[in-house]
Design an enzyme around this catalytic site. Sequence first.
Site, PDB file in Angstrom:
ATOM      1  N   LYS A 191       0.245  30.000   7.869  1.00 52.53           N
ATOM      2  CA  LYS A 191       0.631  28.581   7.940  1.00 52.53           C
ATOM      3  C   LYS A 191       0.173  28.002   6.274  1.00 52.53           C
ATOM      4  O   LYS A 191       0.739  27.002   5.812  1.00 52.53           O
ATOM      5  CB  LYS A 191      -0.056  27.826   8.916  1.00 52.53           C
ATOM      6  CG  LYS A 191       0.418  28.366  10.282  1.00 52.53           C
ATOM      7  CD  LYS A 191      -0.194  27.520  11.548  1.00 52.53           C
ATOM      8  CE  LYS A 191       0.427  27.856  12.746  1.00 52.53           C
ATOM      9  NZ  LYS A 191       0.229  29.080  13.081  1.00 52.53           N
ATOM     10  N   LYS A 234      -7.251  24.579  12.538  1.00 52.92           N
ATOM     11  CA  LYS A 234      -6.211  25.303  13.151  1.00 52.92           C
ATOM     12  C   LYS A 234      -6.090  26.684  12.774  1.00 52.92           C
ATOM     13  O   LYS A 234      -6.574  27.220  11.796  1.00 52.92           O
ATOM     14  CB  LYS A 234      -4.747  24.630  12.870  1.00 52.92           C
ATOM     15  CG  LYS A 234      -4.429  23.229  13.206  1.00 52.92           C
ATOM     16  CD  LYS A 234      -3.180  22.807  12.737  1.00 52.92           C
ATOM     17  CE  LYS A 234      -2.195  23.242  13.866  1.00 52.92           C
ATOM     18  NZ  LYS A 234      -0.801  22.470  13.308  1.00 52.92           N
ATOM     19  N   GLY A 291      -1.139  27.556  21.133  1.00 61.23           N
ATOM     20  CA  GLY A 291      -2.254  26.605  21.509  1.00 61.23           C
ATOM     21  C   GLY A 291      -3.480  27.329  21.157  1.00 61.23           C
ATOM     22  O   GLY A 291      -4.793  26.741  21.644  1.00 61.23           O
ATOM     23  N   GLU A 315      -6.269  20.057   8.916  1.00 62.99           N
ATOM     24  CA  GLU A 315      -5.399  19.225   8.930  1.00 62.99           C
ATOM     25  C   GLU A 315      -5.924  17.826   9.329  1.00 62.99           C
ATOM     26  O   GLU A 315      -6.694  17.731  10.263  1.00 62.99           O
ATOM     27  CB  GLU A 315      -4.216  19.444   9.796  1.00 62.99           C
ATOM     28  CG  GLU A 315      -3.213  20.348   9.037  1.00 62.99           C
ATOM     29  CD  GLU A 315      -1.707  20.579   9.829  1.00 62.99           C
ATOM     30  OE1 GLU A 315      -1.968  19.893  10.920  1.00 62.99           O
ATOM     31  OE2 GLU A 315      -0.804  21.250   9.636  1.00 62.99           O
ATOM     32  N   LYS A 316      -5.414  16.551   8.682  1.00 62.05           N
ATOM     33  CA  LYS A 316      -5.754  15.560   9.216  1.00 62.05           C
ATOM     34  C   LYS A 316      -5.069  15.396  10.782  1.00 62.05           C
ATOM     35  O   LYS A 316      -3.945  15.406  10.752  1.00 62.05           O
ATOM     36  CB  LYS A 316      -5.332  14.281   8.149  1.00 62.05           C
ATOM     37  CG  LYS A 316      -5.432  13.078   8.590  1.00 62.05           C
ATOM     38  CD  LYS A 316      -6.815  12.582   8.600  1.00 62.05           C
ATOM     39  CE  LYS A 316      -7.109  10.942   8.954  1.00 62.05           C
ATOM     40  NZ  LYS A 316      -8.390  10.654   9.071  1.00 62.05           N
ATOM     41  N   HIS A 357       6.327  16.084  18.760  1.00 61.44           N
ATOM     42  CA  HIS A 357       6.476  17.503  18.407  1.00 61.44           C
ATOM     43  C   HIS A 357       7.927  17.974  18.443  1.00 61.44           C
ATOM     44  O   HIS A 357       8.562  18.096  19.344  1.00 61.44           O
ATOM     45  CB  HIS A 357       5.402  18.587  19.207  1.00 61.44           C
ATOM     46  CG  HIS A 357       5.355  20.041  18.402  1.00 61.44           C
ATOM     47  ND1 HIS A 357       4.385  20.768  18.661  1.00 61.44           N
ATOM     48  CD2 HIS A 357       6.080  20.848  17.568  1.00 61.44           C
ATOM     49  CE1 HIS A 357       4.620  22.038  18.228  1.00 61.44           C
ATOM     50  NE2 HIS A 357       5.803  21.883  17.329  1.00 61.44           N
ATOM     51  N   ASN A 366       7.880  29.283  12.541  1.00 56.82           N
ATOM     52  CA  ASN A 366       7.874  30.559  13.120  1.00 56.82           C
ATOM     53  C   ASN A 366       8.748  31.302  12.669  1.00 56.82           C
ATOM     54  O   ASN A 366      10.155  31.223  12.838  1.00 56.82           O
ATOM     55  CB  ASN A 366       7.725  30.323  14.567  1.00 56.82           C
ATOM     56  CG  ASN A 366       6.304  29.373  14.998  1.00 56.82           C
ATOM     57  OD1 ASN A 366       5.295  30.278  15.204  1.00 56.82           O
ATOM     58  ND2 ASN A 366       6.669  28.275  15.294  1.00 56.82           N
ATOM     59  N   ARG A 411      10.098  34.140  14.029  1.00 51.12           N
ATOM     60  CA  ARG A 411      10.614  34.810  15.150  1.00 51.12           C
ATOM     61  C   ARG A 411      11.260  33.804  16.171  1.00 51.12           C
ATOM     62  O   ARG A 411      11.214  32.647  15.914  1.00 51.12           O
ATOM     63  CB  ARG A 411       9.115  35.341  15.717  1.00 51.12           C
ATOM     64  CG  ARG A 411       8.090  34.361  16.095  1.00 51.12           C
ATOM     65  CD  ARG A 411       7.167  34.837  16.784  1.00 51.12           C
ATOM     66  NE  ARG A 411       5.911  33.755  16.804  1.00 51.12           N
ATOM     67  CZ  ARG A 411       5.873  32.953  17.471  1.00 51.12           C
ATOM     68  NH1 ARG A 411       6.818  32.553  18.497  1.00 51.12           N
ATOM     69  NH2 ARG A 411       4.809  32.100  17.815  1.00 51.12           N
ATOM     70  N   ARG A 420       6.912  26.106  31.703  1.00 48.65           N
ATOM     71  CA  ARG A 420       6.260  27.242  31.841  1.00 48.65           C
ATOM     72  C   ARG A 420       5.461  27.547  33.028  1.00 48.65           C
ATOM     73  O   ARG A 420       4.742  26.547  33.363  1.00 48.65           O
ATOM     74  CB  ARG A 420       5.403  27.388  30.563  1.00 48.65           C
ATOM     75  CG  ARG A 420       6.403  27.506  29.142  1.00 48.65           C
ATOM     76  CD  ARG A 420       5.288  27.718  28.071  1.00 48.65           C
ATOM     77  NE  ARG A 420       5.990  27.687  26.832  1.00 48.65           N
ATOM     78  CZ  ARG A 420       5.543  27.978  25.677  1.00 48.65           C
ATOM     79  NH1 ARG A 420       4.453  28.651  25.671  1.00 48.65           N
ATOM     80  NH2 ARG A 420       6.151  27.506  24.461  1.00 48.65           N
TER      81      ARG A 420
END
Length: 851
Positions: free
Chosen positions: A389, A431, A438, A473-474, A481, A563, A565, A609
Amino acid sequence: MIDRFFTGFQEFYADRITANPLQFPGFRESIERALAQGIVPCGVVTGLAQFTPDSQAEGRAAEKAAAPFRVGLVVSNSAFQAGAFDMASCEKVCRLLDECARLKLPVIFFISSAGMQTKEGAGALFSMAIINDRITRFVKELDLPVACFGYRDCTGGAQASFVTHPLVRTYYLSGAQIPFAGQLVVESHLPAHSTLANYLSRTPETMDGLVINPFDEGLDERLREIDPDLPVPQNTVSEVMGRVLSGEYQLQVGVEAEGGSLSQEQLNTDPIRRVLIHARGCTATRLIRASQSAGLEVVLVASDPDIESYPASLIRKQDRLVCIGGSTPQDSYLNAMSVIRIAEQEEADAIHPGIGFLSESARYARICREHGFNFIGPRAHSMDLMGNKSNAIATARSLKIPVVPGSEGALVDPVHAAGVAEEIGFPVLIKATHGGGGKGIHIVDAPEEFQAIFSRMSQEALSAFGNGDLYLEKFIGSMRHLEVQVIRDLQGNSKLLHIRDCSVQRSYQKLIEESAFALPQEIRHEVFDHSLRLIDEMDYVGAGTVEFIYDLKNCCVYFMEMNTRLQVEHPVSEMVTGVDLVQQQFGIASGESIAQLKPRNDGHAIEVRINAERAEITDSGELRFVPAPGEVTDFYFPEVPHVRVIPAVQPNSVVSPHYDSLIAQVIVWGRSRREAVTRLSDYLGRVRIHGVPTNLELQRMILDDAVFRRGRFDTDFLKGFFARIEAKELIGRTQEATGKAADSMDRSAIELEGGSELKVLSPQMGGFYRSVSPEEDVLVAEGSVVDVNQPLCLLESMKVFSELKLRSFRSAAGDGLYPETSRYRITRILVEDKQTVSAGDLLFIVQPVET
C-alpha cells in the site's frame, strides 16, 4: 569505481579511520602504511554523488531519466589492505543513512572484500548487527531503495550485511566469487558452481540479478570458453541502477530481474490444460467451478483441516486433491515451495493464487514463473507497486491522483510511528501495509493510546499476512468505500467493469457489497479516470480492483489502494456486467485479447458474507462479534433464480479456528436496488445453518433497516444501526438460528474440588498467546496477582486477537463468575505459549486473594 558511474562526488566523514583494539598482528603496520601513502585506513568510502543512466539504457528507465539521480554512495575501499568493516566503517554508513533519510535519497553500495582478508576483528560482529538494523529501518520506514553491487571477491565478513540483507536489491557483477567465508577456508573445497555468481544466479533468491562486469573486459567470453553453458548477464550496471532509481523496482525482494532485458517481465502464455488452485473456502469453490466450466483439469491443494472441506468434495475423477499439510496458514498455504513442488509433481500448467495468502506476493509470482508455470495474475512489478500500500500511494502521487494524507512509507517502530501520527494529527488510522479483509486496521483517537495499539496491530498483521509493517492515514469522518473492477490484457486493452460500494463494514471488514448507487456523475468520471490512468501507467495485466474513499462532506475522492487480485465481492460486478472474471483471467493469462469484450450495466447486484460468529454484549453494554469455529450440522441454501451461492462448508463440515470465518457468499440480482435488497432479504429467511452461530440474522436485520433501504449512509452505518436495534433481540435470533440451546456456565463449572482455587477455561477454540508481541513481557506469570479487568492472555481465532479477562466470564443470568471484590493469584498456567486450545480447555488455575 566512483569515476566510472558517478559525478560530483562529495565524500562524507573521511576523518573516520579504523582502529586496532585487540592488537591484531600486522594490523597497526597496515594502518600506518596506508596513512603514509595518503590512503584513508577505513573499510569503506561514503558520500553523496550524482548518477546519470547510460543513454543506451532500455525501457522506461531511460524514459524517466531526464535528470541525474542524487544518491548516497558506499564503496569498499580496496586500496586499504586490512579492516574490511569495523565500527569506524559502521559509523560512516550509519551517518550516511541518516543524511539520506533526511534528504530522502536512495543509497547505492559497491561491495568487495578483495584484499581485506580476515583482519576485521571482533568489532565486525557488532557492526553487522547494527548495519542490519539500520538498513531495515531505512527501507521500511522511508520506502527508499537500497541497491548493492557485489564484485570480484565477496568472501563474507561484515560486508555480507549489505549483499545478503533481505530488503536490499542485490546484484553481482559477472565473475564475482561469493562463498561467504574466507578464501583460505573454502576456495579449495568448493567447486565453481558453489561460489561463482554466474552459476548461483540460477538459484532462486540468491540475488536480484547478474550484471555485466565493466572492469574486466572480455571476461564473459573467457568464462564461456571454459563452460559454454555458463549463465552470462545481459544488463549493465547503469541500466540496473537506472531501473532501481526510477522506481521500476520498489522495495520488495525478488522482482523480475532474472535474465534478458529488465524492461519487461516475460510471461508464459501457453494454453492452460491443468490449473493448480491455491485457495481455500469460498474462493476455492469459486475457482474450481470456473476451471471445470472452462474445461480445465484441477489440482486443489488443501491443508489438514481442509482436506474434507466442501471445495474438496468438488474434485472429479480427472482432478487431483493434494494435502499440503499443516493446520495454520504458515504451515500450509503460505508455504510457497510446497505449492510449487505439488504443481510440478501433478504436471500443472498454471497456478491460480486465489484471493488471500500469497495472491499479492511478487516473489511468489516470480518463483511460479521461474518454474515454468503460468501464474494467473499480473506482472510481479505491478504487484510490487500496488500490492504494497505504501508503494501504491507513492505511485498514485506520482500520477497526481489525490491520496489521503498519511505516512510516506512503512513504519515498524512504535515510538517513531507515534511521532508521525502527531504530525498527521489525531485521529489517525493504523493500517497493515500488506493487509486486507479488515485485519491490522484501527482508529486511534489520542496519543496516549497509540503505541500499545500500534504493537497489537503489528502482531495481528504479522499473523494474518506474514508481515507486520504498518502505515498511517488521516482518519476521514464521513465517507463511502468505492472500488472499480478492472481487467487489462497483454495487448494493452483496458476494461472497467463499473463501481462497487462496500460501505457497510464492521471494524473495516466488509459485510455487504453492492453495485454503486446515487453517485454524482463527476465522481463516477473521476474514479474511472484515476483507475484507467493507474493501470495503463504500470502496464497492468489481468484482473484487479482500484479502491477509493469518497469523502461525503467535501464531495471528493481519494485513492486508497489497489488489490492486484480478485476480491471476494467480484461476483457483484459479474452479475451486472455478464462478464465471468475468472474465465477472463484464464483467457488473458493465455494471451487472449479483451478488445471485443463489451460489459453491460444491467440492474443492481448485492452480496452478503455469511460468517461463523457469535454476538455477545460486553461489560460496557456494547455488541461484540467473536469468531465461532465448530461443526456445521445442517446447511441449506435453496436454488432460486437470480440468486448465486458460493459456499465453503456443507453438513458435517468443521469451521476451523485457523482461518477466516467466511462460510458462504450470497449474491442477488434485481432490476433495481430496491428489488435486489428485497429479494436477498426474503431469500435469507429461507436459509438454514445449524451447529455454529452465524451473522445470518444480523444480515437480515440490516437488509430490512429503513436507513439501509433508503441508501443514505456512510461507513459508520453500523454504529447507528446498532443504536437502533435491540441487542438482545439480535442475540436471541442468532442463537435460535443455530438450532441448539444456548451454552451456559455456572460457578460449579469453574470450582476445583477440595479447595478454594478456581479454573479458567477457554471460551473458544484458537491460539493462546501470553504476550501482546514477542518483544513484550508476558501479561501474567505464575504468582501474579490480578483483578478481574486485567488481561490474562490473548486468544486468537480466525486471525482475530481478543483479550481474556476474568470479567469476561458470566453465567446464563449475566452474573460474573469471578467476583469483582476479590483479586486473584495465578497459581498455575497450564498451556504453552502459541499453543492451539479448544473451547473448554483449562488455561489457568487462580486463587482468590482477600483485598
